[in-house]
Design a protein around this motif. Structure first.
Motif, PDB file in Angstrom:
ATOM      1  N   VAL A 138      25.781 -18.841  36.199  1.00 35.50           N
ATOM      2  CA  VAL A 138      24.569 -18.027  36.336  1.00 35.50           C
ATOM      3  C   VAL A 138      24.852 -16.704  37.056  1.00 35.50           C
ATOM      4  O   VAL A 138      24.070 -15.759  36.930  1.00 35.50           O
ATOM      5  CB  VAL A 138      23.456 -18.815  37.065  1.00 35.50           C
ATOM      6  CG1 VAL A 138      23.051 -20.029  36.250  1.00 35.50           C
ATOM      7  CG2 VAL A 138      23.865 -19.210  38.466  1.00 35.50           C
ATOM      8  N   LYS A 139      25.955 -16.623  37.785  1.00 36.26           N
ATOM      9  CA  LYS A 139      26.283 -15.388  38.504  1.00 36.26           C
ATOM     10  C   LYS A 139      27.412 -14.603  37.838  1.00 36.26           C
ATOM     11  O   LYS A 139      27.944 -13.660  38.426  1.00 36.26           O
ATOM     12  CB  LYS A 139      26.709 -15.732  39.947  1.00 36.26           C
ATOM     13  CG  LYS A 139      25.634 -16.401  40.771  1.00 36.26           C
ATOM     14  CD  LYS A 139      24.524 -15.438  41.145  1.00 36.26           C
ATOM     15  CE  LYS A 139      24.981 -14.452  42.185  1.00 36.26           C
ATOM     16  NZ  LYS A 139      23.876 -13.538  42.594  1.00 36.26           N
ATOM     17  N   TRP A 140      27.769 -15.001  36.625  1.00 33.74           N
ATOM     18  CA  TRP A 140      28.948 -14.423  36.001  1.00 33.74           C
ATOM     19  C   TRP A 140      28.862 -12.900  35.872  1.00 33.74           C
ATOM     20  O   TRP A 140      29.836 -12.187  36.121  1.00 33.74           O
ATOM     21  CB  TRP A 140      29.204 -15.051  34.645  1.00 33.74           C
ATOM     22  CG  TRP A 140      30.413 -14.489  33.958  1.00 33.74           C
ATOM     23  CD1 TRP A 140      30.454 -13.744  32.818  1.00 33.74           C
ATOM     24  CD2 TRP A 140      31.767 -14.599  34.407  1.00 33.74           C
ATOM     25  NE1 TRP A 140      31.746 -13.396  32.512  1.00 33.74           N
ATOM     26  CE2 TRP A 140      32.580 -13.909  33.475  1.00 33.74           C
ATOM     27  CE3 TRP A 140      32.371 -15.211  35.491  1.00 33.74           C
ATOM     28  CZ2 TRP A 140      33.956 -13.816  33.610  1.00 33.74           C
ATOM     29  CZ3 TRP A 140      33.748 -15.127  35.632  1.00 33.74           C
ATOM     30  CH2 TRP A 140      34.521 -14.438  34.682  1.00 33.74           C
ATOM     31  N   GLU A 141      27.715 -12.385  35.491  1.00 34.58           N
ATOM     32  CA  GLU A 141      27.577 -10.939  35.339  1.00 34.58           C
ATOM     33  C   GLU A 141      27.807 -10.223  36.661  1.00 34.58           C
ATOM     34  O   GLU A 141      28.469  -9.176  36.714  1.00 34.58           O
ATOM     35  CB  GLU A 141      26.191 -10.602  34.773  1.00 34.58           C
ATOM     36  CG  GLU A 141      25.981 -11.060  33.337  1.00 34.58           C
ATOM     37  CD  GLU A 141      26.978 -10.427  32.374  1.00 34.58           C
ATOM     38  OE1 GLU A 141      27.340  -9.240  32.583  1.00 34.58           O
ATOM     39  OE2 GLU A 141      27.412 -11.108  31.430  1.00 34.58           O
ATOM     40  N   ASP A 142      27.263 -10.784  37.747  1.00 34.95           N
ATOM     41  CA  ASP A 142      27.466 -10.170  39.066  1.00 34.95           C
ATOM     42  C   ASP A 142      28.928 -10.252  39.487  1.00 34.95           C
ATOM     43  O   ASP A 142      29.473  -9.311  40.079  1.00 34.95           O
ATOM     44  CB  ASP A 142      26.598 -10.875  40.113  1.00 34.95           C
ATOM     45  CG  ASP A 142      25.112 -10.664  39.857  1.00 34.95           C
ATOM     46  OD1 ASP A 142      24.773  -9.657  39.202  1.00 34.95           O
ATOM     47  OD2 ASP A 142      24.304 -11.495  40.298  1.00 34.95           O
ATOM     48  N   ILE A 143      29.557 -11.376  39.201  1.00 37.63           N
ATOM     49  CA  ILE A 143      30.971 -11.552  39.563  1.00 37.63           C
ATOM     50  C   ILE A 143      31.832 -10.532  38.829  1.00 37.63           C
ATOM     51  O   ILE A 143      32.695  -9.868  39.424  1.00 37.63           O
ATOM     52  CB  ILE A 143      31.423 -12.988  39.240  1.00 37.63           C
ATOM     53  CG1 ILE A 143      30.709 -13.982  40.147  1.00 37.63           C
ATOM     54  CG2 ILE A 143      32.935 -13.128  39.381  1.00 37.63           C
ATOM     55  CD1 ILE A 143      30.894 -15.428  39.731  1.00 37.63           C
ATOM     56  N   ARG A 144      31.584 -10.405  37.535  1.00 40.70           N
ATOM     57  CA  ARG A 144      32.375  -9.468  36.741  1.00 40.70           C
ATOM     58  C   ARG A 144      32.159  -8.033  37.202  1.00 40.70           C
ATOM     59  O   ARG A 144      33.112  -7.248  37.300  1.00 40.70           O
ATOM     60  CB  ARG A 144      32.011  -9.616  35.268  1.00 40.70           C
ATOM     61  CG  ARG A 144      32.906  -8.807  34.343  1.00 40.70           C
ATOM     62  CD  ARG A 144      32.705  -9.206  32.905  1.00 40.70           C
ATOM     63  NE  ARG A 144      31.328  -8.944  32.449  1.00 40.70           N
ATOM     64  CZ  ARG A 144      30.912  -9.165  31.211  1.00 40.70           C
ATOM     65  NH1 ARG A 144      31.758  -9.653  30.310  1.00 40.70           N
ATOM     66  NH2 ARG A 144      29.670  -8.916  30.865  1.00 40.70           N
ATOM     67  N   ALA A 145      30.908  -7.698  37.513  1.00 38.43           N
ATOM     68  CA  ALA A 145      30.617  -6.343  37.981  1.00 38.43           C
ATOM     69  C   ALA A 145      31.287  -6.077  39.333  1.00 38.43           C
ATOM     70  O   ALA A 145      31.813  -4.988  39.577  1.00 38.43           O
ATOM     71  CB  ALA A 145      29.104  -6.154  38.097  1.00 38.43           C
ATOM     72  N   HIS A 146      31.280  -7.062  40.208  1.00 44.02           N
ATOM     73  CA  HIS A 146      31.892  -6.901  41.534  1.00 44.02           C
ATOM     74  C   HIS A 146      33.379  -6.604  41.400  1.00 44.02           C
ATOM     75  O   HIS A 146      33.890  -5.660  42.003  1.00 44.02           O
ATOM     76  CB  HIS A 146      31.672  -8.172  42.361  1.00 44.02           C
ATOM     77  CG  HIS A 146      32.481  -8.208  43.630  1.00 44.02           C
ATOM     78  ND1 HIS A 146      32.131  -7.486  44.753  1.00 44.02           N
ATOM     79  CD2 HIS A 146      33.632  -8.867  43.947  1.00 44.02           C
ATOM     80  CE1 HIS A 146      33.030  -7.697  45.702  1.00 44.02           C
ATOM     81  NE2 HIS A 146      33.941  -8.537  45.243  1.00 44.02           N
ATOM     82  N   TRP A 147      34.094  -7.409  40.623  1.00 45.06           N
ATOM     83  CA  TRP A 147      35.531  -7.203  40.502  1.00 45.06           C
ATOM     84  C   TRP A 147      35.848  -5.933  39.710  1.00 45.06           C
ATOM     85  O   TRP A 147      36.878  -5.296  39.930  1.00 45.06           O
ATOM     86  CB  TRP A 147      36.190  -8.426  39.864  1.00 45.06           C
ATOM     87  CG  TRP A 147      36.222  -9.559  40.837  1.00 45.06           C
ATOM     88  CD1 TRP A 147      35.394 -10.639  40.882  1.00 45.06           C
ATOM     89  CD2 TRP A 147      37.101  -9.688  41.954  1.00 45.06           C
ATOM     90  NE1 TRP A 147      35.705 -11.447  41.947  1.00 45.06           N
ATOM     91  CE2 TRP A 147      36.755 -10.896  42.620  1.00 45.06           C
ATOM     92  CE3 TRP A 147      38.146  -8.919  42.457  1.00 45.06           C
ATOM     93  CZ2 TRP A 147      37.403 -11.330  43.760  1.00 45.06           C
ATOM     94  CZ3 TRP A 147      38.819  -9.352  43.597  1.00 45.06           C
ATOM     95  CH2 TRP A 147      38.444 -10.549  44.236  1.00 45.06           C
ATOM     96  N   GLY A 148      34.943  -5.552  38.806  1.00 48.35           N
ATOM     97  CA  GLY A 148      35.132  -4.288  38.115  1.00 48.35           C
ATOM     98  C   GLY A 148      35.056  -3.109  39.072  1.00 48.35           C
ATOM     99  O   GLY A 148      35.842  -2.164  38.995  1.00 48.35           O
ATOM    100  N   LYS A 149      34.108  -3.165  40.041  1.00 49.81           N
ATOM    101  CA  LYS A 149      33.995  -2.098  41.033  1.00 49.81           C
ATOM    102  C   LYS A 149      35.227  -2.043  41.921  1.00 49.81           C
ATOM    103  O   LYS A 149      35.718  -0.980  42.269  1.00 49.81           O
ATOM    104  CB  LYS A 149      32.740  -2.319  41.884  1.00 49.81           C
ATOM    105  CG  LYS A 149      31.435  -2.083  41.149  1.00 49.81           C
ATOM    106  CD  LYS A 149      30.246  -2.396  42.050  1.00 49.81           C
ATOM    107  CE  LYS A 149      28.929  -2.219  41.297  1.00 49.81           C
ATOM    108  NZ  LYS A 149      27.758  -2.571  42.147  1.00 49.81           N
ATOM    109  N   ARG A 150      35.729  -3.237  42.293  1.00 52.28           N
ATOM    110  CA  ARG A 150      36.916  -3.258  43.157  1.00 52.28           C
ATOM    111  C   ARG A 150      38.107  -2.616  42.456  1.00 52.28           C
ATOM    112  O   ARG A 150      38.857  -1.848  43.043  1.00 52.28           O
ATOM    113  CB  ARG A 150      37.262  -4.702  43.552  1.00 52.28           C
ATOM    114  CG  ARG A 150      36.315  -5.298  44.567  1.00 52.28           C
ATOM    115  CD  ARG A 150      36.797  -6.659  45.017  1.00 52.28           C
ATOM    116  NE  ARG A 150      38.083  -6.556  45.700  1.00 52.28           N
ATOM    117  CZ  ARG A 150      38.228  -6.317  46.997  1.00 52.28           C
ATOM    118  NH1 ARG A 150      37.153  -6.134  47.748  1.00 52.28           N
ATOM    119  NH2 ARG A 150      39.422  -6.230  47.538  1.00 52.28           N
TER     120      ARG A 150
END
Length: 355
Positions: A138-150
């Protein structure tokens, strides 16, 4: 950062816990194929299991402290996705706390609950896996966005929070280090002098080796002079203690490694189990059932798969560190086998049965 540390600790604890469970309670199809080598395998994995579980306690408390306001947001549910996220968090937090604190109490053998510890501890570990997978989904989109920003270098945190973050991480790291260093010596003996908080010290006990259950607690207050070891198979026979001592004796160095996390190596002298089984006419693929003089309990009867029974390091031990076994270590005879939980190193042996 706390989540990554905690995730690593829980992952190690889960993997080593599954190994421990299957070494203690192997299904029938696996029993004969469990590896008896490396001889120190269970000592390493179970010591790591308990150490990572203890280390996870300050980590989970710090993680909850860092995020607890978000656990009480209002309204509690805003959408189906949010409901699933809240459900996964609630189950994950409850299950992790249950596992860590019941596991900690198990290390001191205190069971203030009405349920059986082992099966429920094992089941709730898989509940953690399920809740974590749901949470990631359920948090996959947030996880992907977080690591993309990093990876793109655009992730920023408030500069004024840097000293507080650094202080918190240093304090948590120091706490993890402190509880680890003061407990891990119960299995990692080079640190045994710092073993201040663990329930066992590897040097404390009869003949310099700890025990979990004494002879008195097992109801073995005396061994009759007529004691004999009965070996059942196609050609059954029995041996007195003097006859056992007259057979070829082998000395091995093996650890006692208990599920509570403590372990220590010792020198054991006795008769190889495989030699006793061969004399009874057992085939090379035979398992062995071992019965104890112990009057009751879940571990009075034990079975070993063929890999253990045929291993030349598996003994009916008669001596410990050059001395006759003390009553608390299983006099007149006990089992010692490589890569095996301490609860299955049966003491006060009365009978071997080839299966």
């Amino acid at each position: 950062m706390l989540g990554r540390w905690l995730g690593a600790a829980v992952l190690v604890c889960f993997v080593t816990g599954v190994i421990s469970h299957y070494l203690q309670h192997p299904p029938g199809w696996l029993a004969d194929d469990l590896p008896s080598r490396p001889a120190w395998g269970y000592r390493f994995t179970q010591g790591l299991h308990v150490a990572s579980g203890i280390a996870a306690i300050p980590l989970v408390l710090a993680k909850l402290w860092a995020v607890y306001p978000r656990l009480f947001v209002w309204p509690p549910v805003r959408s189906v996705k949010h409901a699933l996220e809240r459900l996964s968090i609630g189950v994950l937090v409850a299950a992790v706390l249950f596992e860590l604190f019941t596991g900690l109490l198990n290390t001191v053998q205190w069971y203030p609950w009405p349920f059986s510890f082992v099966p429920l501890h094992y089941a709730v570990a898989w509940v953690i896996v399920g809740a974590l997978l749901l949470h990631i989904a359920v948090k996959w989109e947030d996880i992907r966005a977080h690591w993309g920003k990093r990876s793109s270098g655009t992730l920023s945190l408030p500069a004024q929070d840097t000293p507080d973050r650094r202080s918190l991480l240093l304090a948590v790291a120091a706490s993890v280090g402190a509880v680890t260093v003061t407990t891990v010596g119960q299995s990692f003996t080079p640190l045994r002098r710092l073993d201040l908080l663990a329930p066992r010290h590897p040097d404390h006990g009869p003949q310099g080796l700890p025990v979990n259950k004494t002879a008195a607690a097992a109801g073995v207050t005396s061994v009759p002079e007529s004691w004999r070891l009965y070996i059942e198979g196609p050609r059954p026979y029995s041996l007195s203690l003097a006859e056992l001592r007259g057979l070829p004796q082998y000395e091995v160095e093996l650890p006692i490694a208990c599920v509570e996390g403590w372990s220590k190596s010792a020198r054991w002298t006795g008769v190889r189990v495989r030699d006793l089984l061969e004399r009874a006419g057992a085939g090379p693929g035979a398992r062995v059932r071992v019965e104890s003089l112990q009057r009751g309990g879940a571990y009075r009867v034990m079975e070993m798969g063929a890999s253990y029974a045929r291993d030349p390091l598996t003994l009916v031990a008669l001596r410990l560190n050059g001395e006759v076994l003390a009553p608390d270590h299983g006099y007149p005879a006990r089992i010692i086998a490589p890569n095996r939980p301490g609860v299955w190193q049966t003491k006060w042996v009365a009978k071997l049965e080839a299966l």
